[in-house]
Design a protein around this motif. Structure first.
Motif, short mmCIF file in Angstrom:
data_model
loop_
_atom_site.label_atom_id
_atom_site.label_comp_id
_atom_site.label_asym_id
_atom_site.label_seq_id
_atom_site.Cartn_x
_atom_site.Cartn_y
_atom_site.Cartn_z
N VAL A 181 0.85 -1.33 0.00
CA VAL A 181 -0.06 -0.06 0.08
C VAL A 181 0.93 1.15 0.34
CG1 VAL A 181 -1.99 -0.98 0.98
CG2 VAL A 181 -0.20 -0.26 2.66
N GLY A 182 2.18 0.99 -0.13
CA GLY A 182 2.92 2.26 -0.61
C GLY A 182 3.57 2.81 0.78
N VAL A 183 3.57 2.08 1.72
CA VAL A 183 4.08 2.56 3.17
C VAL A 183 5.34 1.98 3.33
CG1 VAL A 183 4.09 2.58 5.66
CG2 VAL A 183 2.00 2.77 4.22
N VAL A 184 6.60 2.88 3.40
CA VAL A 184 7.81 2.61 3.61
C VAL A 184 8.23 2.69 5.28
CG1 VAL A 184 10.18 3.38 3.29
CG2 VAL A 184 8.62 3.79 1.59
N VAL A 185 8.46 1.52 5.66
CA VAL A 185 8.60 1.47 7.10
C VAL A 185 10.00 1.85 7.65
CG1 VAL A 185 8.70 -0.34 9.00
CG2 VAL A 185 7.15 -0.43 7.15
N ASP A 186 9.99 2.54 8.71
CA ASP A 186 11.11 3.23 9.44
C ASP A 186 11.59 2.11 10.44
OD1 ASP A 186 12.86 4.46 11.45
OD2 ASP A 186 12.48 6.33 10.05
N ARG A 187 12.59 1.52 10.04
CA ARG A 187 13.27 0.50 11.18
C ARG A 187 13.49 0.67 12.58
NH1 ARG A 187 17.61 -4.25 9.88
NH2 ARG A 187 18.48 -4.40 12.13
N ASP A 188 14.21 2.08 12.51
CA ASP A 188 14.31 2.82 13.78
C ASP A 188 12.99 3.01 14.85
OD1 ASP A 188 17.09 2.55 13.39
OD2 ASP A 188 17.27 4.59 12.87
N GLN A 189 12.06 3.30 14.15
CA GLN A 189 10.65 3.80 14.67
C GLN A 189 10.21 2.47 15.07
OE1 GLN A 189 9.57 6.72 15.69
NE2 GLN A 189 8.08 5.47 16.64
N ARG A 197 -1.14 3.50 10.23
CA ARG A 197 -2.13 4.33 10.60
C ARG A 197 -1.47 5.91 10.41
NH1 ARG A 197 -2.69 0.40 14.71
NH2 ARG A 197 -4.70 -0.90 14.37
N ALA A 198 -0.36 5.92 10.89
CA ALA A 198 0.37 7.36 10.70
C ALA A 198 0.48 7.65 9.39
CB ALA A 198 1.85 7.40 11.29
N ALA A 199 0.47 6.71 8.22
CA ALA A 199 0.43 7.10 6.91
C ALA A 199 -1.04 7.16 6.23
CB ALA A 199 1.40 6.02 6.11
N GLY A 200 -2.05 7.14 7.08
CA GLY A 200 -3.35 7.06 6.71
C GLY A 200 -4.07 5.95 6.24
N VAL A 201 -3.43 4.76 6.62
CA VAL A 201 -4.04 3.37 6.38
C VAL A 201 -5.15 3.06 7.07
CG1 VAL A 201 -3.57 1.02 5.87
CG2 VAL A 201 -1.84 2.51 5.19
N ASP A 202 -6.48 2.76 7.00
CA ASP A 202 -7.62 2.35 7.38
C ASP A 202 -7.59 1.02 8.21
OD1 ASP A 202 -8.58 0.71 5.62
OD2 ASP A 202 -9.96 2.45 4.73
N ASP A 203 -8.32 1.13 9.41
CA ASP A 203 -8.38 -0.44 9.93
C ASP A 203 -8.74 -1.43 9.12
OD1 ASP A 203 -7.10 0.95 12.12
OD2 ASP A 203 -9.01 0.93 13.36
N PRO A 204 -9.75 -1.24 8.24
CA PRO A 204 -9.94 -2.54 7.49
C PRO A 204 -9.07 -3.02 6.60
CG PRO A 204 -11.82 -1.05 7.53
CD PRO A 204 -10.54 -0.21 8.25
N THR A 205 -8.23 -2.09 6.20
CA THR A 205 -7.11 -2.48 5.26
C THR A 205 -5.91 -3.18 6.14
OG1 THR A 205 -7.60 -0.63 3.74
CG2 THR A 205 -5.28 -1.41 3.57
N ILE A 206 -5.56 -2.53 7.23
CA ILE A 206 -4.70 -2.99 7.98
C ILE A 206 -4.91 -4.46 8.54
CG2 ILE A 206 -3.92 -3.01 10.70
CD1 ILE A 206 -3.71 0.23 10.27
N ASP A 207 -6.43 -4.81 8.78
CA ASP A 207 -6.74 -6.05 9.09
C ASP A 207 -6.42 -6.99 7.72
OD1 ASP A 207 -7.81 -5.27 11.47
OD2 ASP A 207 -9.92 -5.24 10.73
N LYS A 208 -6.76 -6.55 6.73
CA LYS A 208 -6.23 -7.43 5.64
C LYS A 208 -4.72 -7.67 5.61
CE LYS A 208 -10.24 -5.89 2.95
NZ LYS A 208 -10.83 -5.48 1.68
N LEU A 209 -3.98 -6.39 5.73
CA LEU A 209 -2.51 -6.69 5.92
C LEU A 209 -1.98 -7.18 6.58
CD1 LEU A 209 -1.78 -2.87 4.85
CD2 LEU A 209 -1.69 -4.95 3.38
N ARG A 210 -2.63 -7.50 8.08
CA ARG A 210 -2.24 -8.81 9.05
C ARG A 210 -2.16 -9.81 8.32
NH1 ARG A 210 -2.48 -6.35 14.28
NH2 ARG A 210 -3.67 -4.60 14.43
N GLU A 211 -3.16 -10.30 7.66
CA GLU A 211 -3.31 -11.78 7.00
C GLU A 211 -2.01 -11.84 5.75
OE1 GLU A 211 -6.95 -12.67 5.48
OE2 GLU A 211 -8.16 -12.15 7.47
N VAL A 212 -1.87 -11.08 5.36
CA VAL A 212 -0.86 -10.83 4.31
C VAL A 212 0.58 -11.04 4.96
CG1 VAL A 212 0.47 -9.33 2.56
CG2 VAL A 212 -1.99 -9.58 2.59
N ARG A 213 0.65 -10.05 6.15
CA ARG A 213 2.21 -10.30 6.91
C ARG A 213 2.19 -11.46 7.58
NH1 ARG A 213 2.49 -8.43 12.19
NH2 ARG A 213 0.59 -9.41 12.41
N ASP A 214 1.15 -12.22 8.18
CA ASP A 214 1.37 -13.52 8.51
C ASP A 214 1.77 -14.74 7.77
OD1 ASP A 214 0.63 -12.34 11.10
OD2 ASP A 214 -1.36 -13.09 11.04
#
Length: 213
Positions: free
Chosen positions: A31-39, A55-72
């Motif tokens: 979803v175009g979010v670049v993660v800051d490793r130190d943060q 969330r700080a980048a504006g990703v909503d909770d329903p999208t995050i729920d789907k991304l959790r499954e992708v992460r897992d």
């Protein structure tokens, strides 16, 4: 002497911390979010996950729920394909089990834990394992380690926690248990000033367990 040793899992017994981070980073890149490793490491030490940055980048909770499954799914892919052994762990556990009773207290999900240990020789030295589904409040809350003490019927002064992260250290300190922090390259920048002991490898624990007053 310490009669009970409570091991964190990821980063202590298997080298998985980095791959969990990579799985989250890979998921968020969709979803175009670049993660800051130190943060991420700061958030991790406070018991927060990678989704704070989402969330700080504006990703909503329903999208995050789907991304959790992708992460897992990505994480389990890494667990199946990447080398996660830590040299000397099994030998150290075999030696330590002759002097103390051992258990694992982890924030790993049961499915991930079972996948990791399908063909490893770590669990044979453990009296029991507590995974994320076995308690309500995760580290840095003291509940996981207090639950382990209760399971053993052990006094705090008779136990030693082995951790690699500030989050886990804070959980042990809040539970009133001495903690030895083992060096982990991924988490080495975190604050471990509250640790009773610092070790480079698990083989050093035997002397601590025997000599502890």
């Amino acid at each position: 002497m310490k009669r009970y040793v409570l091991f964190d899992h990821d980063g202590v017994l298997v080298d998985t911390e980095y791959w969990y981070f990579m799985a989250g980073q890979r998921a968020l890149s969709r979803v175009g979010v670049v993660v800051d490793r130190d943060q991420y490491l700061v958030d991790m030490s406070l018991g927060r996950g990678i989704w704070v940055q989402a969330r700080a980048a504006g990703v909503d909770d329903p999208t995050i729920d789907k991304l959790r499954e992708v992460r897992d799914a990505y994480y389990q892919e890494y667990l199946r394909t990447e080398p996660i052994e830590i040299d000397g762990v099994v030998d150290a556990l075999a030696e330590l089990s002759q002097h103390a009773r051992l258990a694992i207290v982890t924030t790993s999900k049961r499915a991930d834990f079972e996948l990791i240990h399908q063909s490893r020789n770590i669990r044979q030295y453990m009296d029991f394992v507590l995974v994320r589904e076995d308690y309500t409040h995760a580290k840095p809350d003291p509940e996981p380690y207090l639950a382990a003490l209760s399971r053993f019927g052990a006094a705090k002064e008779d136990a030693l926690v082995v951790e690699d992260s500030n989050r886990g250290l804070r959980s042990a300190v809040a539970a009133g248990i001495d903690c030895a922090v083992v060096r982990n390259e991924f988490t080495k920048s975190q604050d471990f000033s509250q640790a009773r002991y610092r070790v480079e490898r698990l083989a050093e624990l035997k002397d601590i367990v025997i000599a502890a007053d």
